[in-house]
Scaffold this active site. Structure first.
Site, PDB file in Angstrom:
ATOM      1  N   HIS A 109       0.727  -1.246   0.094  1.00 12.34           N
ATOM      2  CA  HIS A 109       0.041  -0.067  -0.002  1.00 12.34           C
ATOM      3  C   HIS A 109       0.926   1.141   0.043  1.00 12.34           C
ATOM      4  O   HIS A 109       2.048   1.306   0.353  1.00 12.34           O
ATOM      5  CB  HIS A 109      -0.853  -0.066   1.236  1.00 12.34           C
ATOM      6  CG  HIS A 109      -1.964  -0.939   1.256  1.00 12.34           C
ATOM      7  ND1 HIS A 109      -3.062  -0.985   1.988  1.00 12.34           N
ATOM      8  CD2 HIS A 109      -2.042  -2.018   0.472  1.00 12.34           C
ATOM      9  CE1 HIS A 109      -3.883  -1.981   1.835  1.00 12.34           C
ATOM     10  NE2 HIS A 109      -3.459  -2.642   0.867  1.00 12.34           N
ATOM     11  N   GLU A 168       0.924   3.769   1.945  1.00  8.10           N
ATOM     12  CA  GLU A 168       1.655   4.183   3.057  1.00  8.10           C
ATOM     13  C   GLU A 168       2.520   3.457   3.735  1.00  8.10           C
ATOM     14  O   GLU A 168       3.627   3.951   4.230  1.00  8.10           O
ATOM     15  CB  GLU A 168       0.383   4.073   4.444  1.00  8.10           C
ATOM     16  CG  GLU A 168      -0.813   4.887   3.872  1.00  8.10           C
ATOM     17  CD  GLU A 168      -2.066   4.091   3.290  1.00  8.10           C
ATOM     18  OE1 GLU A 168      -3.074   4.269   3.526  1.00  8.10           O
ATOM     19  OE2 GLU A 168      -1.646   3.389   2.340  1.00  8.10           O
ATOM     20  N   CYS A 203      -6.015   1.666   5.796  1.00  9.49           N
ATOM     21  CA  CYS A 203      -6.598   0.496   6.354  1.00  9.49           C
ATOM     22  C   CYS A 203      -6.118  -0.022   7.899  1.00  9.49           C
ATOM     23  O   CYS A 203      -5.212   0.777   8.063  1.00  9.49           O
ATOM     24  CB  CYS A 203      -6.283  -0.536   5.418  1.00  9.49           C
ATOM     25  SG  CYS A 203      -4.779  -1.123   5.201  1.00  9.49           S
ATOM     26  N   CYS A 263      -2.279  -0.686   7.684  1.00 10.09           N
ATOM     27  CA  CYS A 263      -1.454   0.796   7.662  1.00 10.09           C
ATOM     28  C   CYS A 263      -1.307   1.512   8.859  1.00 10.09           C
ATOM     29  O   CYS A 263      -0.506   1.968   9.214  1.00 10.09           O
ATOM     30  CB  CYS A 263      -1.926   1.435   6.155  1.00 10.09           C
ATOM     31  SG  CYS A 263      -1.533   0.607   4.689  1.00 10.09           S
TER      32      CYS A 263
END
Length: 144
Positions: A53, A55, A83, A86
């Site tokens: 992701h 992040e 999420c 993260c």
């Protein structure tokens, strides 16, 4: 707030790059002492890695830039609410500030783990939220 808008626009540029690569358009930048030290976007398709992701990529790049694992003096700007995975990484990195654009009502950390962030992390939400949400909606509309 003006700085938050400027840096969120940088994160949006990263999200556009993700979209151009066929990735879900989420972008992130990490700022430390008024300087961008990391830029990233989703790479889950490119790397065939569900943990890639924006992040996660940004946190890793920022830690490498700083030479340490804690981001206490940093702000992470991300176009969409993180999420739970993260949010956990943001907490472990002890990130000083989190600024995000659009909320993720289906998979965002606020729904499933609202206490996941480090207690000292300041959260600012809704910066350029409409722009961030529009990019996501456009991406998925084109996919269908």
């Amino acid at each position: 707030m003006a700085d938050d808008v400027f840096y969120m626009k940088q994160a949006l540029q990263e999200a556009v790059r993700a979209s151009e690569r066929g990735e879900v358009p989420v972008g992130a930048v990490v700022v430390c002492r008024d300087r961008i030290i990391a830029r990233s976007h989703n790479l889950t398709e490119t790397l065939n890695d569900v943990t890639a992701h924006a992040e996660m990529q940004a946190i890793t790049a920022a830690a490498n830039a700083l030479g340490g694992k804690y981001l206490t003096d940093c702000t992470l700007y991300v176009t969409v609410e993180p999420c739970v995975m993260c949010a956990g990484a943001i907490a472990w990195a002890q990130t000083g500030r989190l600024v995000f654009g659009a909320e993720d009502l289906k998979r965002g950390y606020q729904r499933y783990a609202p206490q996941a962030l480090h207690p000292k992390t300041e959260v600012v939400k809704g910066v350029l939220a409409e722009d961030c949400a529009a990019l996501m909606k456009d991406f998925f509309r084109k996919k269908r």
